[in-house]
Design an enzyme around this catalytic site. Structure first.
Site, PDB file in Angstrom:
ATOM      1  N   GLY A  22     -23.678  10.157   7.271  1.00  0.00           N
ATOM      2  CA  GLY A  22     -22.265   9.810   7.133  1.00  0.00           C
ATOM      3  C   GLY A  22     -22.122   8.302   7.095  1.00  0.00           C
ATOM      4  N   ARG A 293      -1.477  10.320  18.264  1.00  0.00           N
ATOM      5  CA  ARG A 293      -1.817  11.712  17.951  1.00  0.00           C
ATOM      6  C   ARG A 293      -1.719  12.661  19.137  1.00  0.00           C
ATOM      7  NH1 ARG A 293      -6.925  11.127  13.934  1.00  0.00           N
ATOM      8  NH2 ARG A 293      -5.592  10.080  12.443  1.00  0.00           N
ATOM      9  N   GLU A 376     -19.357   8.589  15.290  1.00  0.00           N
ATOM     10  CA  GLU A 376     -18.644   9.503  16.190  1.00  0.00           C
ATOM     11  C   GLU A 376     -19.546  10.025  17.309  1.00  0.00           C
ATOM     12  OE1 GLU A 376     -16.049  12.128  14.021  1.00  0.00           O
ATOM     13  OE2 GLU A 376     -15.690  13.351  15.814  1.00  0.00           O
TER      14      GLU A 376
HETATM   15  C1  LIG Z   1     -10.829  16.172   7.849  1.00  0.00           C
HETATM   16  C2  LIG Z   1     -11.108  14.826   8.489  1.00  0.00           C
HETATM   17  C3  LIG Z   1     -10.292  13.747   8.203  1.00  0.00           C
HETATM   18  C4  LIG Z   1     -10.525  12.497   8.792  1.00  0.00           C
HETATM   19  N1  LIG Z   1      -9.739  11.438   8.453  1.00  0.00           N
HETATM   20  C5  LIG Z   1     -10.042  10.206   8.954  1.00  0.00           C
HETATM   21  C6  LIG Z   1      -9.312   9.036   8.551  1.00  0.00           C
HETATM   22  O1  LIG Z   1      -8.408   9.109   7.739  1.00  0.00           O
HETATM   23  N2  LIG Z   1      -9.660   7.836   9.078  1.00  0.00           N
HETATM   24  C7  LIG Z   1     -10.682   7.720   9.988  1.00  0.00           C
HETATM   25  O2  LIG Z   1     -10.975   6.604  10.445  1.00  0.00           O
HETATM   26  N3  LIG Z   1     -11.389   8.797  10.378  1.00  0.00           N
HETATM   27  C8  LIG Z   1     -11.094  10.023   9.878  1.00  0.00           C
HETATM   28  N4  LIG Z   1     -11.814  11.112  10.286  1.00  0.00           N
HETATM   29  C9  LIG Z   1     -12.914  10.904  11.233  1.00  0.00           C
HETATM   30  C10 LIG Z   1     -14.096  10.318  10.470  1.00  0.00           C
HETATM   31  O3  LIG Z   1     -14.219  10.951   9.225  1.00  0.00           O
HETATM   32  C11 LIG Z   1     -15.367  10.533  11.243  1.00  0.00           C
HETATM   33  O4  LIG Z   1     -15.211  10.103  12.580  1.00  0.00           O
HETATM   34  C12 LIG Z   1     -16.501   9.734  10.616  1.00  0.00           C
HETATM   35  O5  LIG Z   1     -16.619  10.055   9.242  1.00  0.00           O
HETATM   36  C13 LIG Z   1     -17.769  10.044  11.337  1.00  0.00           C
HETATM   37  O6  LIG Z   1     -18.810   9.431  10.649  1.00  0.00           O
HETATM   38  P1  LIG Z   1     -20.269   9.625  11.174  1.00  0.00           P
HETATM   39  O7  LIG Z   1     -21.153   8.923  10.209  1.00  0.00           O
HETATM   40  O8  LIG Z   1     -20.334   9.279  12.601  1.00  0.00           O
HETATM   41  O9  LIG Z   1     -20.500  11.221  11.085  1.00  0.00           O
HETATM   42  P2  LIG Z   1     -20.468  12.228   9.851  1.00  0.00           P
HETATM   43  O10 LIG Z   1     -19.833  11.657   8.652  1.00  0.00           O
HETATM   44  O11 LIG Z   1     -19.947  13.516  10.357  1.00  0.00           O
HETATM   45  O12 LIG Z   1     -22.002  12.377   9.517  1.00  0.00           O
HETATM   46  C14 LIG Z   1     -22.869  13.043  10.393  1.00  0.00           C
HETATM   47  C15 LIG Z   1     -24.162  13.282   9.667  1.00  0.00           C
HETATM   48  O13 LIG Z   1     -25.132  13.759  10.580  1.00  0.00           O
HETATM   49  C16 LIG Z   1     -25.785  14.891  10.016  1.00  0.00           C
HETATM   50  N5  LIG Z   1     -26.302  15.700  11.112  1.00  0.00           N
HETATM   51  C17 LIG Z   1     -25.620  16.374  12.070  1.00  0.00           C
HETATM   52  N6  LIG Z   1     -26.478  16.991  12.910  1.00  0.00           N
HETATM   53  C18 LIG Z   1     -27.719  16.697  12.473  1.00  0.00           C
HETATM   54  C19 LIG Z   1     -29.023  17.033  12.889  1.00  0.00           C
HETATM   55  N7  LIG Z   1     -29.253  17.815  13.959  1.00  0.00           N
HETATM   56  N8  LIG Z   1     -30.069  16.581  12.191  1.00  0.00           N
HETATM   57  C20 LIG Z   1     -29.885  15.797  11.106  1.00  0.00           C
HETATM   58  N9  LIG Z   1     -28.680  15.433  10.649  1.00  0.00           N
HETATM   59  C21 LIG Z   1     -27.616  15.867  11.326  1.00  0.00           C
HETATM   60  C22 LIG Z   1     -24.703  15.547   9.199  1.00  0.00           C
HETATM   61  O14 LIG Z   1     -25.244  16.452   8.277  1.00  0.00           O
HETATM   62  C23 LIG Z   1     -24.069  14.320   8.567  1.00  0.00           C
HETATM   63  O15 LIG Z   1     -24.848  13.845   7.488  1.00  0.00           O
HETATM   64  C24 LIG Z   1     -11.596  12.363   9.708  1.00  0.00           C
HETATM   65  C25 LIG Z   1     -12.400  13.455  10.007  1.00  0.00           C
HETATM   66  C26 LIG Z   1     -12.175  14.684   9.412  1.00  0.00           C
HETATM   67  C27 LIG Z   1     -13.066  15.832   9.746  1.00  0.00           C
END
Ligand SMILES: Cc1cc2nc3c(=O)[nH]c(=O)nc-3n(C[C@H](O)[C@H](O)[C@H](O)COP(=O)(O)OP(=O)(O)OC[C@H]3O[C@@H](n4cnc5c(N)ncnc54)[C@H](O)[C@@H]3O)c2cc1C
Length: 518
Positions: A22, A293, A376
C-alpha cells in the site's frame, strides 16, 4: 509465540524486506532506494490489493492559502481527543506538504482548479479546506497507480505477490532478521519460505476484518500487528477503532467489505437525516455533519438505537454536480439501486481505520530491534528509510523459534467477527465486552492442525480481537472513537496509552504510557 506452519523450504534475501504494497510499503521501498538499499516487497495478494486503492476522499495537508501546519496541528489534536503524540502530529503536519510534493514528483496527479491550483476540500474535524483529491473520489487509486509505476521502474525493487507473511525470524541476539512467508508461486518459491533482510518493515495496513462489517478490503486482517505481537513487540491504542459513519447500508446480513460514502460528501454539504427526516447532527455539534467522525458515528448509532432503525440516511439530492464530483460513489449507489439525485442513501457506521497499532518511535522502530512498522499498521507516522540506512548492519542468521505454536479453526472467523461487532463496536459497555470475551474463550478451544491461509488469518484476527477487547475493558472512560455506555465521561486520569505485549507463552502484559504535550 508463532503460527503453526511448515518449516521454510526456500530463502530470498535483500537489504530491506517490506511487507505490504500500500502507500506505506511502496513509499518506504522507494525511500530505501534513495539510500541505495536493495528491497524485496512481499505482498499477500495482488500488488494493488489493500486499503490504499480504496481511499476516496483524499489526503490532508496544509497547502491552501492562509493555511499553516500549526492550524492543521490544532485541528488534529482536537480530533485526537487528547491522546495524540503531539510530536508525531507535528512531524506529520510539518512534513505533509513536502510528502505531497514528493507524490506529485513520483507521478500522482491531483485534481486542480481552473487556475491550475490544487483543488482542496473539507473533511470532518478540519476547520479549513485542506483535503487534496484525485479523480474526484478516486484519490487512493491514483496514489497507488503512481507509486506502483515508480516501483516497477526500479530494477532493485523486487515484488513478490501472493506472499502471506507469517512470523518474524530472529538472530541469536534477538534482533529480527527476516520473516517466514507462504507464497502461492511456482518454481523455487512456492509454499513456506523465508525472506532475510537487514531490516523488516511491516506495512500490512489495517485490521477492519476483525469486525463483521468494514470498509476495509479482505486483505486487512491485521497480520502485521499480530506478527509484531508474537515477535514480542509492543502495540498501543488498539482499542481505538475508527468507525466510519457513512458506509452504504446493504442489509443486516452483509459481511466483509462494504461500500464507503466518503466524508468529503458531507464536506460538500450533504445532510444526515433520521427516519423522521430530522437533521439530527445540528443538535449534536457545532460543525453538524462535519463534526469529527467519532462524534457523527456515535450520534448516528444512538439515533438508530432510539428509533429502532438499522441505518440513518444521507441526503445529497441538493448537491449540484454530485455525479461528476463523486463518480465512484455515484456508480456504487446506482449499482445498488439507489439514485443519489432522487433517493436518500441508507448509511450506517462500520469499522474503518485502526488508530492504534504497533508502537513505534518517530523513526518507525518498534520495541524489537530490526523490526519497523509504518502506515496503518503502526500507531503513529514515521520516517523509516533514513533510520535503516543509518544503522545498517550485515545480514545475520536466524535461529530456530521454539516458542508456542498456535492455529485456530478457520470456521470460527464469522462467529468472531459478529461477536466483535456486537460487543466492541461504536457503543460499548463492560457487559457487551465481557460477552464477546466469553465468545473468544470458546473460539480459542477450536484449534486446527491444518496450516492454510484462512487458518493463519483467522488466528491473526483472534489475537487482535483479544488485544482490542482487553484494552477496551481496561479503558473505563469515553474518549473519541467509541462510546462507553457505562463510562460516558472523558477522565483526566485516562489520558494515557494502553500498551500491550504478548510473552513467549501467550500471556498478555499491559503497561501504560503517559501522553505528553499538546
Ligand atoms: C474505503 C476506504 C476509504 C478510505 N479513504 C481515505 C481517505 O480519503 N483519506 C485517507 O487519508 N485515508 C483513507 N482511508 C484509509 C487509508 O486508505 C489507509 O489507512 C491507508 O491506505 C493504509 O495504507 P497502508 O499502506 O498502511 O495499508 P494498505 O494500503 O492496506 O496496504 C497493506 C498491504 O499489506 C498487504 N498485506 C497484508 N497482510 C499481509 C501479509 N500477512 N503478508 C504480506 N502482505 C500483507 C496487503 O495485501 C496490502 O498490500 C480509507 C480506507 C478505506 C478502506
Amino acid at each position: 509465540m508463532k503460527l503453526l506452519a511448515p518449516e521454510p523450504g526456500w530463502t530470498a534475501t535483500a537489504d530491506v524486506i517490506v511487507v505490504g504494497s500500500g502507500i506505506a510499503g511502496l513509499t518506504t521501498a522507494l525511500q530505501a532506494r534513495t539510500f541505495g538499499l536493495s528491497v524485496l516487497i512481499v505482498t499477500k495478494s495482488k500488488v494493488d490489493e489493500g486499503s490504499t486503492k480504496w481511499a476516496q476522499g483524499g489526503i490532508a495537508a496544509a497547502l491552501g492559502p492562509g493555511d499553516t501546519p500549526d492550524q492543521h496541528l490544532k485541528d488534529t489534536l482536537v480530533a485526537g481527543a487528547d491522546l495524540c503524540d503531539a510530536e508525531a502530529v507535528r512531524v506529520l503536519v510539518t512534513e505533509g506538504p513536502e510528502a505531497v510534493r514528493k507524490l506529485i514528483e513520483r507521478g500522482a496527479i491531483f485534481d486542480t482548479e481552473d487556475s491550475g491550483e490544487i483543488s482542496l476540500t473539507r473533511e470532518g474535524g478540519h476547520l479549513r479546506n485542506r483535503i487534496l483529491h484525485a479523480g474526484g473520489d478516486a484519490t487512493g487509486a491514483e496514489v497507488s497507480r503512481a507509486l506502483l509505476a515508480a516501483v516497477h521502474d526500479d530494477p532493485e525493487i523486487e515484488v513478490v505477490e501472493d506472499a502471506l507473511v507469517l512470523d518474524a525470524l530472529k538472530d541469536a541476539s534477538g534482533a529480527v532478521c527476516g520473516v517466514t512467508l507462504h507464497v502461492i508461486g511456482a518454481g523455487s518459491r512456492d509454499g513456506v519460505g523465508r525472506a532475510l533482510g537487514k531490516a523488516v518493515v511491516l506495512a500490512t495496513g489495517g485490521l477492519g476484518q476483525v469486525f463483521a462489517q468494514t470498509t476495509n478490503p479482505s486483505v486487512s486482517t491485521g497480520d502485521g500487528v499480530a506478527l509484531a505481537l508474537r515477535a514480542g513487540a509492543k502495540v498501543a491504542d488498539v482499542e481505538f477503532i475508527q468507525f466510519h459513519p457513512t458506509v452504504l447500508w446493504l442489509g443486516d446480513n452483509t459481511q466483509g467489505q462494504q461500500p464507503l460514502i466518503s466524508e468529503a460528501v458531507r464536506g460538500e454539504g450533504a445532510y444526515l437525516l433520521d427516519d423522521a427526516g430530522d437533521r439530527f447532527m445540528l443538535n449534536e455539534h457545532k460543525l453538524a455533519e462535519l463534526a469529527p467522525r467519532d462524534v457523527v458515528a456515535i450520534a448516528s448509532m444512538r439515533r438508530m438505537n432510539k428509533t429502532g432503525a438499522h441505518h440513518v440516511w444521507l441526503d445529497v439530492r441538493h448537491l449540484a454536480g454530485f455525479e461528476n464530483r463523486f463518480p465512484t460513489i455515484y456508480a456504487s449507489c446506482i449499482a445498488h439501486g439507489i439514485n443519489p439525485s432522487k433517493d436518500l442513501i441508507p448509511v450506517a457506521p462500520a469499522s474503518h481505520y485502526a488508530s492504534g497499532g504497533v508502537r513505534v518511535d518517530l523513526n518507525g522502530r518498534t520495541s524489537v530491534s530490526g523490526l519497523y512498522a509504518c502506515g496503518e499498521t503502526a500507531c503513529s507516522g514515521a520516517r523509516i528509510a533514513a533510520d535503516i540506512a543509518a544503522n545498517l548492519t550485515e545480514h545475520s542468521a536466524p535461529v530456530a523459534n521454539n516458542s508456542k505454536a498456535i492455529l485456530l479453526d478457520p470456521a470460527t472467523r464469522r462467529e468472531l467477527q459478529l461477536s466483535m461487532s456486537r460487543g466492541a463496536g461504536v457503543l460499548r459497555s463492560s457487559d457487551s465486552l465481557l460477552q464477546t470475551s466469553a465468545d473468544l474463550t470458546r473460539i480459542q478451544d477450536r484449534k486446527s492442525a491444518n496450516p492454510c491461509v484462512e487458518a493463519w488469518e483467522t488466528t491473526n484476527l483472534f489475537q487482535l480481537a483479544e488485544a482490542i477487547l482487553k484494552a477496551a475493558l481496561i479503558r473505563q472512560e469515553t474518549r473519541g472513537s467509541h462510546w462507553r455506555e457505562d463510562f460516558p465521561n472523558t477522565e483526566n486520569n485516562w489520558r494515557k496509552r494502553i500498551v500491550q505485549e504478548l510473552d513467549r507463552n501467550g500471556n498478555w502484559n499491559t503497561s501504560y504510557q503517559e501522553v505528553g504535550g499538546k
